[in-house]
Design an enzyme around this catalytic site. Structure first.
Site, PDB file in Angstrom:
ATOM      1  CB  SER A  28     -10.526 -29.547  -8.847  1.00 31.38           C
ATOM      2  OG  SER A  28     -11.524 -30.560  -8.475  1.00 31.38           O
TER       3      SER A  28
ATOM      4  CE  LYS B 192     -11.468 -26.658  -6.528  1.00 36.05           C
ATOM      5  NZ  LYS B 192     -12.086 -26.827  -5.496  1.00 36.05           N
TER       6      LYS B 192
ATOM      7  CG  HIS C 121     -14.746 -27.682 -10.409  1.00 35.78           C
ATOM      8  ND1 HIS C 121     -14.830 -27.961  -9.035  1.00 35.78           N
ATOM      9  CD2 HIS C 121     -14.259 -28.727 -11.086  1.00 35.78           C
ATOM     10  CE1 HIS C 121     -14.290 -29.166  -9.092  1.00 35.78           C
ATOM     11  NE2 HIS C 121     -14.211 -29.612 -10.047  1.00 35.78           N
ATOM     12  CG  ASN C 122     -15.551 -26.663  -5.574  1.00 38.72           C
ATOM     13  OD1 ASN C 122     -15.085 -26.927  -6.605  1.00 38.72           O
ATOM     14  ND2 ASN C 122     -15.306 -26.626  -4.306  1.00 38.72           N
TER      15      ASN C 122
ATOM     16  CD  GLU D 299     -17.271 -31.419  -6.190  1.00 41.37           C
ATOM     17  OE1 GLU D 299     -16.211 -31.029  -6.577  1.00 41.37           O
ATOM     18  OE2 GLU D 299     -17.122 -31.573  -4.880  1.00 41.37           O
TER      19      GLU D 299
HETATM   20  P1  NBP Z   1      -6.717 -28.105   5.543  1.00 43.65           P
HETATM   21  O1  NBP Z   1      -7.504 -27.377   4.789  1.00 43.65           O
HETATM   22  O2  NBP Z   1      -7.165 -28.740   6.702  1.00 43.65           O
HETATM   23  O3  NBP Z   1      -5.499 -27.229   5.860  1.00 43.65           O
HETATM   24  C1  NBP Z   1      -4.280 -27.715   6.737  1.00 43.65           C
HETATM   25  C2  NBP Z   1      -3.204 -26.843   6.667  1.00 43.65           C
HETATM   26  O4  NBP Z   1      -3.481 -25.305   7.181  1.00 43.65           O
HETATM   27  C3  NBP Z   1      -2.012 -27.140   7.558  1.00 43.65           C
HETATM   28  O5  NBP Z   1      -0.797 -27.046   7.343  1.00 43.65           O
HETATM   29  C4  NBP Z   1      -2.279 -26.490   8.935  1.00 43.65           C
HETATM   30  O6  NBP Z   1      -1.288 -26.294   9.781  1.00 43.65           O
HETATM   31  C5  NBP Z   1      -2.748 -24.897   8.430  1.00 43.65           C
HETATM   32  N1  NBP Z   1      -3.170 -24.154   9.262  1.00 43.65           N
HETATM   33  C6  NBP Z   1      -4.586 -24.291   9.866  1.00 43.65           C
HETATM   34 BR1  NBP Z   1      -5.765 -25.582   9.719  1.00 43.65          BR
HETATM   35  N2  NBP Z   1      -4.788 -23.447  10.613  1.00 43.65           N
HETATM   36  C7  NBP Z   1      -3.569 -22.481  10.747  1.00 43.65           C
HETATM   37  C8  NBP Z   1      -3.277 -21.247  11.096  1.00 43.65           C
HETATM   38  N3  NBP Z   1      -4.141 -20.598  11.997  1.00 43.65           N
HETATM   39  N4  NBP Z   1      -2.030 -20.856  11.198  1.00 43.65           N
HETATM   40  C9  NBP Z   1      -1.288 -21.529  10.180  1.00 43.65           C
HETATM   41  N5  NBP Z   1      -1.582 -22.542   9.575  1.00 43.65           N
HETATM   42  C10 NBP Z   1      -2.629 -23.088   9.724  1.00 43.65           C
HETATM   43  O7  NBP Z   1      -5.797 -28.917   4.506  1.00 43.65           O
HETATM   44  P2  NBP Z   1      -6.068 -29.501   3.150  1.00 43.65           P
HETATM   45  O8  NBP Z   1      -7.281 -30.431   3.212  1.00 43.65           O
HETATM   46  O9  NBP Z   1      -4.707 -30.117   2.814  1.00 43.65           O
HETATM   47  O10 NBP Z   1      -6.369 -28.281   2.232  1.00 43.65           O
HETATM   48  C11 NBP Z   1      -5.513 -27.346   2.051  1.00 43.65           C
HETATM   49  C12 NBP Z   1      -6.389 -26.265   1.083  1.00 43.65           C
HETATM   50  O11 NBP Z   1      -6.600 -26.756  -0.015  1.00 43.65           O
HETATM   51  C13 NBP Z   1      -7.325 -25.562   1.712  1.00 43.65           C
HETATM   52  O12 NBP Z   1      -7.671 -24.280   1.395  1.00 43.65           O
HETATM   53  C14 NBP Z   1      -8.542 -26.411   1.162  1.00 43.65           C
HETATM   54  O13 NBP Z   1      -9.767 -25.624   0.991  1.00 43.65           O
HETATM   55  C15 NBP Z   1      -8.054 -26.668  -0.368  1.00 43.65           C
HETATM   56  N6  NBP Z   1      -8.569 -28.045  -1.034  1.00 43.65           N
HETATM   57  C16 NBP Z   1      -8.616 -28.987  -0.462  1.00 43.65           C
HETATM   58  C17 NBP Z   1      -9.053 -30.327  -1.018  1.00 43.65           C
HETATM   59  C18 NBP Z   1      -9.379 -31.693  -0.270  1.00 43.65           C
HETATM   60  O14 NBP Z   1      -9.908 -32.604  -0.892  1.00 43.65           O
HETATM   61  N7  NBP Z   1      -9.061 -31.870   1.015  1.00 43.65           N
HETATM   62  C19 NBP Z   1      -9.230 -30.319  -2.383  1.00 43.65           C
HETATM   63  C20 NBP Z   1      -9.073 -28.855  -3.066  1.00 43.65           C
HETATM   64  C21 NBP Z   1      -8.713 -28.035  -2.230  1.00 43.65           C
HETATM   65  P3  NBP Z   1      -0.914 -27.232  10.923  1.00 43.65           P
HETATM   66  O15 NBP Z   1      -0.438 -28.702  10.436  1.00 43.65           O
HETATM   67  O16 NBP Z   1       0.157 -26.539  11.686  1.00 43.65           O
HETATM   68  O17 NBP Z   1      -2.372 -27.369  11.828  1.00 43.65           O
END
Ligand code: NBP
Length: 490
Positions: free
Chosen positions: A137, A191, A194-195, A198
């Site tokens: 988080s 987690k 937590h959400n 939030e």
């Molecule tokens: P995303 O949730 O947008 O995921 C992007 C990643 O997933 C990229 O590496 C993308 O590859 C890969 N991906 C996808 Br989309 N579809 C795919 C598929 N079919 N096959 C293989 N790879 C695939 O990124 P993020 O916002 O960095 O979050 C990452 C994780 O952390 C998620 O589970 C998210 O819920 C969690 N999270 C996010 C936050 C936040 O604030 N954003 C906070 C806490 C946790 P590509 O580049 O090839 O499309």
């Protein structure tokens, strides 16, 4: 030193799959803390862009295929997935396993459903692979400079990932906002809660804002000042702080930016999961439930616009002392927040019982104290409460929170009554108060409810003057028989 040991030393400490915002920032954070990181991403051009951009001049190893990626890791191999939650995680696990050996570790740092982490821990355990499902988080900034990390899964993996996790996590008073949460899906469960919390915190702040704006007719600048003051006291938290800052952002014409933002809230599901799990476990998580439903109601914009033209309010105008009411709103916010966390902890306690986890409640408060979205001074008070009594049945029964609620209660009631009279919706303030009044009631009207159930369905009831577990049925109408339904709670 043998060549083999030398080669091992040249290898990466950990590998990260997924180079979107969270993955990239976590990798840079690990690199800053002196860990060597290998990276892989499905779209391999993003690996190159990362190495040429934010990761330029670092030791980070970029890989274009998974086999080489795995080969670049020290043993036991530690692979962290930062990809979209759901089937993508399973697909990567399936691709990785053939390259891994017994004792290697897969960590999923995405927002996965805890049941999926349960399943993955067990499936991978059978293959000798240690699985960790970790809540992460703090968004982009947290990932880069210190997130709150909530790891759970196969405990045998903890000693191998602990040094990395605890050094990249946020630190509060010299302690890392990261500790082992529990077995199987416990990390992702915590987690999820937590959400949910939030969602509750955000809705509470929005209700305070709307009462001041619509109910008391205060200007954006006046409200901004109030949030700035609140952030210096017991409400001191990241979400109050960003609300204070959001209220300073103006359009070129001098109007507030938030006045131009569509009042329809989005959601990605973790609040809903928390509410669904509370229903499943039979815990009255009313505040988070209301917060999720408030987002659902906000999404009905067109219907609300139509209704606003035909449904009357019969509401009055505020005519009292504004400063006094602002203090009452602060009390309502603080007391409701206590209720929300108490309910969240009730849920975690029940989950621990149901799923067989040993959760460290004070430790969880510490994990949330820094790095994450709900970070606040208040979490320190929760931690202290569980330190005073690790067996504490309910946060509301701790002396600090009894005193806090006692002090806030008059203002809380006053603010809720005022909101009702003004026609300002405050679902979380009021449902928290209803929960409080219910929780502190020795006697609730469930006696009548049991009578109704027995009347129409012969569901039986227990009596105050008889031992628990003895069931009675009354032939209420004189027409029914003496046969009762079996007694069980679903
Ligand atoms: P995303 O949730 O947008 O995921 C992007 C990643 O997933 C990229 O590496 C993308 O590859 C890969 N991906 C996808 Br989309 N579809 C795919 C598929 N079919 N096959 C293989 N790879 C695939 O990124 P993020 O916002 O960095 O979050 C990452 C994780 O952390 C998620 O589970 C998210 O819920 C969690 N999270 C996010 C936050 C936040 O604030 N954003 C906070 C806490 C946790 P590509 O580049 O090839 O499309």
């Amino acid at each position: 030193m043998s060549t083999m040991v030398q080669n091992e030393k040249a290898k990466a400490d950990i590998g990260v799959v997924g180079l979107a915002v969270m993955g990239q920032n976590l990798v840079l954070n690990m690199n800053d803390k002196g860990f060597k990181v290998a990276v892989y991403n499905r779209t391999t051009s993003k690996v190159d862009e990362f190495l040429e951009g934010p990761a330029k001049d670092t030791n980070i190893i970029g890989c274009h295929d998974l086999k080489k990626f795995v080969e670049s890791l020290q043993i036991p191999r530690r692979v962290m997935l930062m990809v979209k939650a759901g089937p993508v995680v399973d697909a990567f696990i399936e691709q990785l396993v053939p390259y891994l050996d017994k004792g290697d570790i897969i960590i999923d740092g995405g927002n996965s459903l805890f049941n999926d982490s349960d399943r993955r821990t067990h499936e991978l355990h059978k293959k000798g692979i240690l699985f960790v499902g970790s809540g992460v988080s703090g968004g982009e900034e947290g990932a880069r400079f210190g997130p709150s990390l909530m790891p759970g899964g196969n405990h045998a993996a903890w000693s191998a990932i602990k040094p990395i996790f605890q050094s990249i996590a946020a630190q509060v008073d010299g302690e890392a906002c990261c500790d082992w949460v529990g077995n199987d899906g416990a990390g992702h469960y915590v987690k999820m809660v937590h959400n949910g919390i939030e969602y509750g915190d955000m809705q509470l702040i929005c209700e305070a804002y709307q009462m001041m704006r619509e109910g008391l007719g205060m200007s954006g600048d006046e409200i901004q000042q109030v949030f700035a003051e609140w952030n210096e006291g017991v409400l001191d938290s990241y979400l109050i702080e960003i609300t204070r800052d959001i209220l300073t952002v103006k359009e070129p014409d001098g109007s507030l930016l938030i006045d131009h933002i569509l009042d329809t809230a989005g959601q990605k599901g973790t609040g809903k999961w928390t509410g669904m799990n509370a229903l499943e476990l039979g815990i009255p998580l009313t505040l988070i439930g209301e917060a999720v439903f408030a987002r659902c109601l906000s999404a009905l914009k067109d219907e609300r616009v139509t209704a606003s033209n035909v449904l009357p309010a019969f509401a009055g105008e505020f005519s009292g002392d504004k400063a006094e009411m602002v203090n009452a709103i602060r009390d309502a916010l603080y007391a409701s927040k206590i209720i929300s966390y108490a309910q969240g902890y009730m849920l975690m306690r029940e989950a621990a019982k149901t799923y067989g986890w040993e959760l460290n409640y004070g430790g969880i408060a510490l994990m949330w104290r820094g790095g994450c979205i709900i970070r606040s001074r208040f979490l320190g008070n929760i931690r202290d409460a569980f330190e005073r009594n690790p067996q504490l049945e309910n946060m509301l029964l701790d002396s600090f929170f009894i005193d806090a609620i006692t002090e806030a209660l008059p203002g809380w009631r006053k603010a809720v009554v005022c909101a009702i009279n003004l026609g300002v919706p405050t679902p979380t303030f009021s449902s928290a108060l209803a929960f409080y009044d219910g929780y502190r009631s020795e006697r609730l009207p469930a006696n009548l409810l049991q009578a109704q159930r027995d009347y129409f369905g012969a569901h039986t009831y227990e009596r105050l003057d008889k031992p628990r577990g003895e069931y009675f049925h009354t032939n209420w109408t004189g027409r029914g028989g003496n046969v009762s339904a079996s007694t069980y709670d679903a």
